[in-house]
Design a protein around this motif. Sequence first.
Motif, PDB file in Angstrom:
ATOM      1  N   ALA A  28       0.806  -1.225   0.000  1.00 36.56           N
ATOM      2  CA  ALA A  28       0.000   0.000   0.000  1.00 36.56           C
ATOM      3  C   ALA A  28       0.839   1.275   0.000  1.00 36.56           C
ATOM      4  O   ALA A  28       0.310   2.352  -0.252  1.00 36.56           O
ATOM      5  CB  ALA A  28      -0.934   0.011   1.213  1.00 36.56           C
ATOM      6  N   GLY A  29       2.116   1.150   0.308  1.00 40.37           N
ATOM      7  CA  GLY A  29       2.969   2.330   0.331  1.00 40.37           C
ATOM      8  C   GLY A  29       2.841   3.166   1.593  1.00 40.37           C
ATOM      9  O   GLY A  29       3.344   4.284   1.657  1.00 40.37           O
ATOM     10  N   PHE A  30       2.164   2.654   2.604  1.00 47.72           N
ATOM     11  CA  PHE A  30       2.070   3.320   3.904  1.00 47.72           C
ATOM     12  C   PHE A  30       1.848   2.254   4.960  1.00 47.72           C
ATOM     13  O   PHE A  30       1.494   1.117   4.648  1.00 47.72           O
ATOM     14  CB  PHE A  30       0.925   4.352   3.937  1.00 47.72           C
ATOM     15  N   CYS A  31       2.089   2.646   6.205  1.00 46.05           N
ATOM     16  CA  CYS A  31       1.884   1.712   7.309  1.00 46.05           C
ATOM     17  C   CYS A  31       1.323   2.480   8.513  1.00 46.05           C
ATOM     18  O   CYS A  31       1.014   3.661   8.416  1.00 46.05           O
ATOM     19  CB  CYS A  31       3.193   1.006   7.670  1.00 46.05           C
ATOM     20  N   ARG A  32       1.221   1.807   9.624  1.00 51.29           N
ATOM     21  CA  ARG A  32       0.709   2.438  10.836  1.00 51.29           C
ATOM     22  C   ARG A  32       1.580   3.621  11.258  1.00 51.29           C
ATOM     23  O   ARG A  32       1.075   4.630  11.735  1.00 51.29           O
ATOM     24  CB  ARG A  32       0.627   1.402  11.955  1.00 51.29           C
ATOM     25  N   ASN A  33       2.899   3.481  11.087  1.00 52.61           N
ATOM     26  CA  ASN A  33       3.788   4.585  11.444  1.00 52.61           C
ATOM     27  C   ASN A  33       3.524   5.795  10.560  1.00 52.61           C
ATOM     28  O   ASN A  33       3.570   6.939  11.034  1.00 52.61           O
ATOM     29  CB  ASN A  33       5.255   4.165  11.344  1.00 52.61           C
TER      30      ASN A  33
END
Length: 103
Positions: A39-44
């Motif tokens: 997705a190219g993003f995470c929780r951080n």
Amino acid sequence: MTESDFETVQIEAAVFRRLLQHLLHERADVQNIDLMIHAGFCRNCLSDWYREAAEQRGITMTKDEAREMVYGMPFAQWKAQHQKDATPEQLAAFEAAQKQHGG
């Protein structure tokens, strides 16, 4: 702000809360590295965006405070309970994704 604008903000806030609920309770098994690969993003990233949005509104927030908002607990606790070491395959996929998307 019009009533329509207010409703849009309320809907967006509800969607964000639902995303956090999903990541915290329904899919805590999904590793941040996998989110980054696919997705190219995470929780951080979400916590960074949360902190940036707060600061744009004059609210000072530390990185740890923002992470606790996203993780629902101190990051170290979440990490101990849910995060696994990245596999060589995950690391290779992450590197490939970064190269493909200019990261």
